[in-house]
Motif scaffolding. Structure first.
Motif, PDB file in Angstrom:
ATOM      1  N   TYR A   4      10.593  14.791 -22.960  1.00  0.00           N
ATOM      2  CA  TYR A   4       9.167  14.405 -23.119  1.00  0.00           C
ATOM      3  C   TYR A   4       9.101  12.562 -23.220  1.00  0.00           C
ATOM      4  O   TYR A   4       8.314  12.313 -22.406  1.00  0.00           O
ATOM      5  N   PHE A   5       9.756  12.291 -23.773  1.00  0.00           N
ATOM      6  CA  PHE A   5       9.870  10.688 -23.728  1.00  0.00           C
ATOM      7  C   PHE A   5      10.267   9.998 -22.559  1.00  0.00           C
ATOM      8  O   PHE A   5       9.453   9.135 -22.178  1.00  0.00           O
ATOM      9  N   GLU A   6      10.987  10.763 -21.871  1.00  0.00           N
ATOM     10  CA  GLU A   6      11.504  10.256 -20.587  1.00  0.00           C
ATOM     11  C   GLU A   6      10.192  10.166 -19.715  1.00  0.00           C
ATOM     12  O   GLU A   6      10.310   9.589 -18.953  1.00  0.00           O
ATOM     13  N   CYS A   7       9.702  11.419 -19.515  1.00  0.00           N
ATOM     14  CA  CYS A   7       8.501  11.407 -18.601  1.00  0.00           C
ATOM     15  C   CYS A   7       7.319  10.686 -18.821  1.00  0.00           C
ATOM     16  O   CYS A   7       6.775  10.182 -18.375  1.00  0.00           O
ATOM     17  N   THR A   8       7.148  10.688 -20.409  1.00  0.00           N
ATOM     18  CA  THR A   8       6.098   9.516 -20.793  1.00  0.00           C
ATOM     19  C   THR A   8       6.396   8.184 -20.430  1.00  0.00           C
ATOM     20  O   THR A   8       5.482   7.347 -19.873  1.00  0.00           O
ATOM     21  N   ILE A   9       7.655   7.511 -20.619  1.00  0.00           N
ATOM     22  CA  ILE A   9       8.005   6.393 -20.097  1.00  0.00           C
ATOM     23  C   ILE A   9       7.771   6.203 -18.824  1.00  0.00           C
ATOM     24  O   ILE A   9       7.378   5.144 -17.954  1.00  0.00           O
ATOM     25  N   ALA A  10       8.123   7.139 -18.130  1.00  0.00           N
ATOM     26  CA  ALA A  10       8.205   7.399 -16.391  1.00  0.00           C
ATOM     27  C   ALA A  10       6.704   6.938 -15.941  1.00  0.00           C
ATOM     28  O   ALA A  10       6.317   6.348 -15.157  1.00  0.00           O
ATOM     29  N   LEU A  11       5.908   7.865 -16.937  1.00  0.00           N
ATOM     30  CA  LEU A  11       4.204   7.931 -16.360  1.00  0.00           C
ATOM     31  C   LEU A  11       3.805   6.420 -16.689  1.00  0.00           C
ATOM     32  O   LEU A  11       2.966   5.916 -16.133  1.00  0.00           O
ATOM     33  N   LEU A  12       4.219   5.969 -17.753  1.00  0.00           N
ATOM     34  CA  LEU A  12       3.846   4.504 -18.163  1.00  0.00           C
ATOM     35  C   LEU A  12       4.086   3.507 -16.966  1.00  0.00           C
ATOM     36  O   LEU A  12       3.272   2.645 -16.678  1.00  0.00           O
ATOM     37  N   VAL A  13       5.310   3.638 -16.513  1.00  0.00           N
ATOM     38  CA  VAL A  13       5.486   2.715 -15.568  1.00  0.00           C
ATOM     39  C   VAL A  13       4.939   2.782 -14.182  1.00  0.00           C
ATOM     40  O   VAL A  13       4.519   1.968 -13.600  1.00  0.00           O
ATOM     41  N   VAL A  68       0.738  -1.050  -0.105  1.00  0.00           N
ATOM     42  CA  VAL A  68      -0.051  -0.216   0.133  1.00  0.00           C
ATOM     43  C   VAL A  68       0.929   1.145   0.089  1.00  0.00           C
ATOM     44  O   VAL A  68       0.760   2.453  -0.627  1.00  0.00           O
ATOM     45  N   PHE A  69       2.047   1.179   0.829  1.00  0.00           N
ATOM     46  CA  PHE A  69       2.933   2.360   0.824  1.00  0.00           C
ATOM     47  C   PHE A  69       3.771   2.543  -0.286  1.00  0.00           C
ATOM     48  O   PHE A  69       3.828   3.824  -0.891  1.00  0.00           O
ATOM     49  N   VAL A  70       3.882   1.289  -1.064  1.00  0.00           N
ATOM     50  CA  VAL A  70       4.710   1.607  -2.329  1.00  0.00           C
ATOM     51  C   VAL A  70       3.741   2.146  -3.197  1.00  0.00           C
ATOM     52  O   VAL A  70       4.169   2.883  -4.285  1.00  0.00           O
ATOM     53  N   LEU A  71       2.547   1.491  -3.415  1.00  0.00           N
ATOM     54  CA  LEU A  71       1.385   2.071  -4.119  1.00  0.00           C
ATOM     55  C   LEU A  71       1.271   3.577  -4.140  1.00  0.00           C
ATOM     56  O   LEU A  71       1.259   4.227  -5.256  1.00  0.00           O
ATOM     57  N   TYR A  72       1.150   4.030  -2.816  1.00  0.00           N
ATOM     58  CA  TYR A  72       0.865   5.683  -2.885  1.00  0.00           C
ATOM     59  C   TYR A  72       2.241   6.397  -3.146  1.00  0.00           C
ATOM     60  O   TYR A  72       2.157   7.503  -3.400  1.00  0.00           O
ATOM     61  N   ALA A  73       3.274   5.736  -2.831  1.00  0.00           N
ATOM     62  CA  ALA A  73       4.513   6.608  -3.280  1.00  0.00           C
ATOM     63  C   ALA A  73       4.697   6.520  -4.923  1.00  0.00           C
ATOM     64  O   ALA A  73       5.174   7.709  -5.337  1.00  0.00           O
ATOM     65  N   LEU A  74       4.322   5.611  -5.338  1.00  0.00           N
ATOM     66  CA  LEU A  74       4.068   5.792  -7.044  1.00  0.00           C
ATOM     67  C   LEU A  74       3.516   6.585  -7.337  1.00  0.00           C
ATOM     68  O   LEU A  74       3.192   7.275  -8.269  1.00  0.00           O
ATOM     69  N   PHE A  75       2.036   6.479  -6.950  1.00  0.00           N
ATOM     70  CA  PHE A  75       0.941   7.417  -7.096  1.00  0.00           C
ATOM     71  C   PHE A  75       1.527   8.896  -6.862  1.00  0.00           C
ATOM     72  O   PHE A  75       1.282   9.879  -7.709  1.00  0.00           O
ATOM     73  N   SER A  86       4.593  10.111  -7.029  1.00  0.00           N
ATOM     74  CA  SER A  86       5.451  10.545  -7.949  1.00  0.00           C
ATOM     75  C   SER A  86       4.849  10.909  -9.491  1.00  0.00           C
ATOM     76  O   SER A  86       5.564  11.382 -10.223  1.00  0.00           O
ATOM     77  N   VAL A  87       3.778  10.240  -9.698  1.00  0.00           N
ATOM     78  CA  VAL A  87       2.922  10.740 -10.768  1.00  0.00           C
ATOM     79  C   VAL A  87       2.860  12.112 -11.196  1.00  0.00           C
ATOM     80  O   VAL A  87       2.931  12.621 -12.053  1.00  0.00           O
ATOM     81  N   PHE A  88       2.621  12.987  -9.868  1.00  0.00           N
ATOM     82  CA  PHE A  88       2.140  14.337 -10.120  1.00  0.00           C
ATOM     83  C   PHE A  88       3.717  14.929 -10.161  1.00  0.00           C
ATOM     84  O   PHE A  88       3.891  16.302 -11.051  1.00  0.00           O
ATOM     85  N   ILE A  89       4.834  14.499  -9.652  1.00  0.00           N
ATOM     86  CA  ILE A  89       5.874  15.356  -9.835  1.00  0.00           C
ATOM     87  C   ILE A  89       6.629  14.914 -11.357  1.00  0.00           C
ATOM     88  O   ILE A  89       7.002  16.093 -11.941  1.00  0.00           O
ATOM     89  N   ILE A  90       6.290  13.792 -11.866  1.00  0.00           N
ATOM     90  CA  ILE A  90       6.511  13.603 -13.157  1.00  0.00           C
ATOM     91  C   ILE A  90       5.899  14.250 -14.228  1.00  0.00           C
ATOM     92  O   ILE A  90       6.434  14.858 -15.167  1.00  0.00           O
ATOM     93  N   ALA A  91       4.232  14.416 -13.868  1.00  0.00           N
ATOM     94  CA  ALA A  91       3.437  15.235 -14.909  1.00  0.00           C
ATOM     95  C   ALA A  91       3.907  16.650 -14.948  1.00  0.00           C
ATOM     96  O   ALA A  91       3.728  17.298 -15.857  1.00  0.00           O
ATOM     97  N   LYS A  92       4.287  17.049 -13.799  1.00  0.00           N
ATOM     98  CA  LYS A  92       4.654  18.415 -13.498  1.00  0.00           C
ATOM     99  C   LYS A  92       5.969  18.970 -14.398  1.00  0.00           C
ATOM    100  O   LYS A  92       5.807  19.879 -15.129  1.00  0.00           O
ATOM    101  N   THR A  93       7.064  17.917 -14.299  1.00  0.00           N
ATOM    102  CA  THR A  93       7.943  18.080 -15.318  1.00  0.00           C
ATOM    103  C   THR A  93       7.777  18.006 -16.848  1.00  0.00           C
ATOM    104  O   THR A  93       8.025  18.680 -17.468  1.00  0.00           O
ATOM    105  N   GLY A  94       6.956  16.815 -16.938  1.00  0.00           N
ATOM    106  CA  GLY A  94       6.309  16.771 -18.555  1.00  0.00           C
ATOM    107  C   GLY A  94       5.790  18.003 -19.218  1.00  0.00           C
ATOM    108  O   GLY A  94       5.743  18.387 -20.356  1.00  0.00           O
ATOM    109  N   LEU A  95       5.008  18.710 -18.345  1.00  0.00           N
ATOM    110  CA  LEU A  95       4.139  19.969 -18.707  1.00  0.00           C
ATOM    111  C   LEU A  95       5.215  20.816 -19.447  1.00  0.00           C
ATOM    112  O   LEU A  95       4.575  21.899 -20.031  1.00  0.00           O
ATOM    113  N   GLU A  96       6.399  21.008 -18.841  1.00  0.00           N
ATOM    114  CA  GLU A  96       7.392  22.087 -19.278  1.00  0.00           C
ATOM    115  C   GLU A  96       7.846  21.531 -20.851  1.00  0.00           C
ATOM    116  O   GLU A  96       8.218  22.358 -21.312  1.00  0.00           O
TER     117      GLU A  96
END
Length: 225
Positions: free
Chosen positions: A216-225, A4-11, A13-23
């Protein structure tokens, strides 16, 4: 419990990665492209593993389209739009309303009983998030409706759409005998396609709405994971 903690840690991280991808990309294209890619990968795996399990009728098609609209398209489009103006922390914090909204929707849609302790928990949770809504960053100033900014409203609607999407997913799994994996893959493919069509109408494609391809591709791949 540790999962559960791993799940929410990954969850989170999505916002941090997406914030970067929006740049490096426009929000609708960023969301649509990664959802379509994820849907294709997951659907391909599902077809390979269970080639005879696909069955469609009017009910399941309607529910899949609704799931794609609420849980993928609206949720992620509004989330990424709001994320342009909010911090990743605040975005994730607002998303913590999801369990409370899901409980309320289940109460009204499925008539699921809520005990006094659950009602108390809902009240405490909603009161607890109020200070975060009252505080605004410089990016939010001038975009407020009363004391809540428009980006915050977008995030709240996104959270509500996500919670309703979980209810639709439950119906598809329990009443239509779809696996969560298959329902998710189809909804990602449909919802991602909707986002790309929307992107082609409102975002600048020259040739696509991406400023730097490598990050962009780096963020996309990270978001996929």
């Amino acid at each position: 419990m540790y999962l559960v903690f791993v799940l929410y840690a990954l969850f989170a991280s999505v916002f941090i990665i997406a914030k970067t991808g929006l740049e490096y990309s426009q929000p609708l294209f960023l969301m649509g492209s990664r959802m379509v890619l994820a849907g294709i990968i997951m659907l391909g795996y599902e077809i390979y593993k269970n080639p005879k399990k696909f069955n469609f009728n009017k009910t399941i098609l309607f529910r899949l389209f609704a799931l794609a609209t609420f849980n993928i398209y609206l949720t992620n489009a509004l989330e990424l739009w709001g994320l342009q103006y909010l911090t990743a922390f605040k975005t994730c914090f607002i998303y913590s309303l999801s369990p409370f909204l899901a409980a309320l929707l289940s109460y009204f849609v499925f008539s699921e009983a809520l005990s006094q302790k659950k009602w108390l928990g809902l009240f405490i949770g909603i009161i607890g998030i109020t200070p975060a809504l009252l505080s605004q960053s410089s990016a939010e100033e001038g975009t407020s409706l009363l004391f809540i900014s428009w980006p915050e409203i977008a995030l709240i609607v996104a959270t509500l759409s996500s919670a309703y999407g979980w209810i639709l997913l439950k119906q598809i799994v329990q009443e239509n005998n779809y696996s969560p994996f298959m329902a998710n893959s189809l909804s990602m493919l449909i919802g991602g396609t909707m986002a790309l069509v929307h992107s082609s109408l409102v975002e600048e494609w020259n040739p696509i709405p991406v400023t730097e391809f490598v990050p962009y591709f780096e963020c996309t791949i990270a978001l996929l994971v």
